[in-house]
Design a protein around this motif. Structure first.
Motif, PDB file in Angstrom:
ATOM      1  N   THR A   1      -0.805  46.109  40.088  1.00  0.00           N
ATOM      2  CA  THR A   1      -0.557  45.457  38.877  1.00  0.00           C
ATOM      3  C   THR A   1       1.090  45.148  38.859  1.00  0.00           C
ATOM      4  O   THR A   1       1.778  45.943  39.042  1.00  0.00           O
ATOM      5  CB  THR A   1      -0.752  46.440  37.807  1.00  0.00           C
ATOM      6  OG1 THR A   1      -2.058  46.641  37.755  1.00  0.00           O
ATOM      7  CG2 THR A   1      -0.184  45.748  36.468  1.00  0.00           C
ATOM      8  N   ASP A   2       1.397  44.028  38.396  1.00  0.00           N
ATOM      9  CA  ASP A   2       2.787  43.451  38.181  1.00  0.00           C
ATOM     10  C   ASP A   2       2.912  43.330  36.694  1.00  0.00           C
ATOM     11  O   ASP A   2       2.003  42.739  35.819  1.00  0.00           O
ATOM     12  CB  ASP A   2       3.080  42.211  39.077  1.00  0.00           C
ATOM     13  CG  ASP A   2       2.947  42.283  40.480  1.00  0.00           C
ATOM     14  OD1 ASP A   2       3.559  43.231  41.206  1.00  0.00           O
ATOM     15  OD2 ASP A   2       1.872  41.577  41.081  1.00  0.00           O
TER      16      ASP A   2
ATOM     17  N   LEU B   1      -5.150  38.448  34.311  1.00  0.00           N
ATOM     18  CA  LEU B   1      -3.853  38.372  33.376  1.00  0.00           C
ATOM     19  C   LEU B   1      -4.259  38.932  32.027  1.00  0.00           C
ATOM     20  O   LEU B   1      -5.231  38.649  31.279  1.00  0.00           O
ATOM     21  CB  LEU B   1      -3.387  36.994  33.219  1.00  0.00           C
ATOM     22  CG  LEU B   1      -1.969  36.609  32.903  1.00  0.00           C
ATOM     23  CD1 LEU B   1      -1.010  37.093  33.518  1.00  0.00           C
ATOM     24  CD2 LEU B   1      -2.027  35.064  32.754  1.00  0.00           C
ATOM     25  N   ILE B   2      -3.166  39.915  31.626  1.00  0.00           N
ATOM     26  CA  ILE B   2      -3.237  40.601  30.469  1.00  0.00           C
ATOM     27  C   ILE B   2      -2.193  40.421  29.432  1.00  0.00           C
ATOM     28  O   ILE B   2      -1.156  40.621  29.997  1.00  0.00           O
ATOM     29  CB  ILE B   2      -3.536  42.211  30.765  1.00  0.00           C
ATOM     30  CG1 ILE B   2      -4.740  42.409  31.487  1.00  0.00           C
ATOM     31  CG2 ILE B   2      -3.319  43.083  29.448  1.00  0.00           C
ATOM     32  CD1 ILE B   2      -5.011  43.871  31.894  1.00  0.00           C
ATOM     33  N   ALA B   3      -2.591  40.219  28.282  1.00  0.00           N
ATOM     34  CA  ALA B   3      -1.306  40.054  27.039  1.00  0.00           C
ATOM     35  C   ALA B   3      -1.971  40.528  25.943  1.00  0.00           C
ATOM     36  O   ALA B   3      -3.002  40.443  25.542  1.00  0.00           O
ATOM     37  CB  ALA B   3      -1.130  38.411  26.965  1.00  0.00           C
ATOM     38  N   ASP B   4      -0.899  41.246  25.283  1.00  0.00           N
ATOM     39  CA  ASP B   4      -1.315  41.681  23.846  1.00  0.00           C
ATOM     40  C   ASP B   4      -0.713  40.790  22.759  1.00  0.00           C
ATOM     41  O   ASP B   4       0.237  40.451  22.725  1.00  0.00           O
ATOM     42  CB  ASP B   4      -0.470  43.172  23.755  1.00  0.00           C
ATOM     43  CG  ASP B   4      -1.311  44.297  22.887  1.00  0.00           C
ATOM     44  OD1 ASP B   4      -2.364  43.932  22.400  1.00  0.00           O
ATOM     45  OD2 ASP B   4      -0.693  45.275  22.842  1.00  0.00           O
TER      46      ASP B   4
ATOM     47  N   GLY C   1      -1.723  41.094  36.305  1.00  0.00           N
ATOM     48  CA  GLY C   1      -0.207  40.611  35.725  1.00  0.00           C
ATOM     49  C   GLY C   1      -0.539  41.022  34.392  1.00  0.00           C
ATOM     50  O   GLY C   1      -1.238  40.477  33.606  1.00  0.00           O
ATOM     51  N   ILE C   2       0.409  41.744  33.995  1.00  0.00           N
ATOM     52  CA  ILE C   2       0.484  41.922  32.518  1.00  0.00           C
ATOM     53  C   ILE C   2       2.014  41.628  31.811  1.00  0.00           C
ATOM     54  O   ILE C   2       3.099  41.856  32.330  1.00  0.00           O
ATOM     55  CB  ILE C   2       0.688  43.563  32.447  1.00  0.00           C
ATOM     56  CG1 ILE C   2      -0.611  44.303  32.885  1.00  0.00           C
ATOM     57  CG2 ILE C   2       1.142  44.004  30.892  1.00  0.00           C
ATOM     58  CD1 ILE C   2      -0.562  45.793  32.895  1.00  0.00           C
TER      59      ILE C   2
ATOM     60  N   ILE D   1       2.619  48.601  26.816  1.00  0.00           N
ATOM     61  CA  ILE D   1       1.424  48.517  27.638  1.00  0.00           C
ATOM     62  C   ILE D   1       2.060  49.465  29.053  1.00  0.00           C
ATOM     63  O   ILE D   1       1.349  50.365  29.021  1.00  0.00           O
ATOM     64  CB  ILE D   1       0.756  47.058  28.119  1.00  0.00           C
ATOM     65  CG1 ILE D   1       0.704  46.278  27.000  1.00  0.00           C
ATOM     66  CG2 ILE D   1      -0.366  47.312  28.951  1.00  0.00           C
ATOM     67  CD1 ILE D   1       0.329  44.728  27.332  1.00  0.00           C
ATOM     68  N   ALA D   2       2.772  49.062  29.462  1.00  0.00           N
ATOM     69  CA  ALA D   2       3.214  49.497  30.811  1.00  0.00           C
ATOM     70  C   ALA D   2       4.321  50.632  30.526  1.00  0.00           C
ATOM     71  O   ALA D   2       4.627  51.580  31.389  1.00  0.00           O
ATOM     72  CB  ALA D   2       3.607  48.767  31.810  1.00  0.00           C
TER      73      ALA D   2
END
Length: 342
Positions: A219-220, A243-246, A195-196, A203-204
């Motif tokens: 990936t969602d 889970l990915i966060a910037d 999950g992004i 990112i996406a």
């Protein structure tokens, strides 16, 4: 890279920048446009001023200066001729356009009760060119793998701006989602649901909710959503395993990471910090490290050889007397720094 943002530029700027050597165009990272002031470009961690003949110099004397009309045309293009439609982006001080390119803005702010509601009289732009580098995380991933759970350990990635953080986590998402685990022993491991939370659409680089970068089949993305809210929405609705966060840093970001961590989700997050000592001076990051929300901390640094990384166990960052295993790990990783160039 110039061709990816050329459609945004007024013809006079596009024509000038196309005079750059082809290699320089490919290395382009930033275009800083300031009304009536020298045009500046950034590449490979360096910056130069651009002359009217297309040459580059360190000194600003004699550099090309964009006119008010040129800046007006640029603003019209990046807002699709509707400032009103970009009201929220103007309040935040940047606009993200198709392709994940982020355009920073500076000018006179509009205040309402002491709160910034927007920007007018915009006279400065910073076009940050987004790029996809397949394999950017290949040297780092083996050091972050949780062999027991066959996934990633929770990891905090630290670096100042423009050191490759977003490029790196984009490739981490892609690799984990596809199941491209860079270890012999990981043969047969499946990919993980990722999950992004893509608050700035970098990112996406989603367009109408569809990613334009390759972030993997599992990936969602919660696009253009505040990080804390997005993390909880993904946990509740999409059951991510990673889970990915910037660029975390607010108290609510920390609380969301705690909740996700307690749910057994691996977290990969980035934060602005020059180094570990700098990060420890930020209360939210320090508390997360002290609570064990992250297993590893990664420092990124840009050098002439590329982007260097250093992996440190979180235990060694916050413990007054870290275990011998943690100390040995720091020494081992520090001795095996590799150069990447995302």
């Amino acid at each position: 890279m110039l061709e990816r943002v050329a459609h945004l530029l007024p013809i006079e700027l596009k024509t000038l920048l196309e005079r750059l050597p082809e290699q320089m165009q490919e290395q382009l990272e930033e275009i800083r446009i300031r009304e009536g002031r020298p045009l500046e470009i950034g590449f490979r961690g360096q910056s130069r001023f651009m002359m009217s003949d297309g040459s580059l110099r360190q000194a600003a004397d004699g550099a090309y200066k964009p006119s008010a009309d040129t800046c007006r045309k640029l603003l019209e293009r990046i807002t699709n001729y509707s400032l009103y439609a970009m009201e929220e982006e103007l309040r935040r001080g940047f606009i993200t356009v198709s392709g994940g390119h982020r355009i920073g803005l500076a000018g006179r702010t509009i205040l309402d009760g002491g709160v910034v509601r927007g920007i007018r009289d915009i006279g400065a732009f910073n076009i940050r060119v987004a790029r996809e580098v397949i394999g950017a995380s290949a040297h780092l991933l083996p050091k972050l793998i949780d062999r027991t759970r066959k996934t990633l350990h929770s990891t905090l990635i630290l670096a100042p701006p423009q050191q490759g953080k977003t490029t790196l986590i984009r490739d981490i998402a892609r690799s984990v989602s596809y199941g491209l685990w860079p270890l012999l022993e990981s043969s047969g491991w499946q990919g993980r649901k990722v999950g992004i939370v893509d608050e700035r659409s970098e990112i996406a680089a989603c367009v109408r909710g569809i990613p334009t970068f390759d972030i993997g089949p599992r990936t969602d993305v919660m696009d253009a959503c505040p990080k804390a809210e997005g993390m909880m929405m993904l946990v509740r609705s999409m059951s991510p395993e990673v889970l990915i966060a910037d660029e975390i840093g607010r108290p609510e970001d920390g609380e969301a990471i705690r909740e996700a961590s307690h749910a057994g989700i691996s977290i990969v997050a980035t934060a602005h910090a020059y180094d570990l000592q700098d990060a420890k001076g930020r209360p939210v990051l320090l508390k997360l490290l002290e609570e064990g929300a992250f297993k590893y901390v990664v420092e990124l640094k840009r050098t002439e050889q590329g982007i260097m990384h250093r992996v440190v166990p979180a235990e060694a960052v916050i413990a007054r007397s870290p275990s011998r295993e943690a100390v040995d790990a720091v020494h081992a990783y520090a001795g095996r720094l590799r150069a990447d160039d995302p």
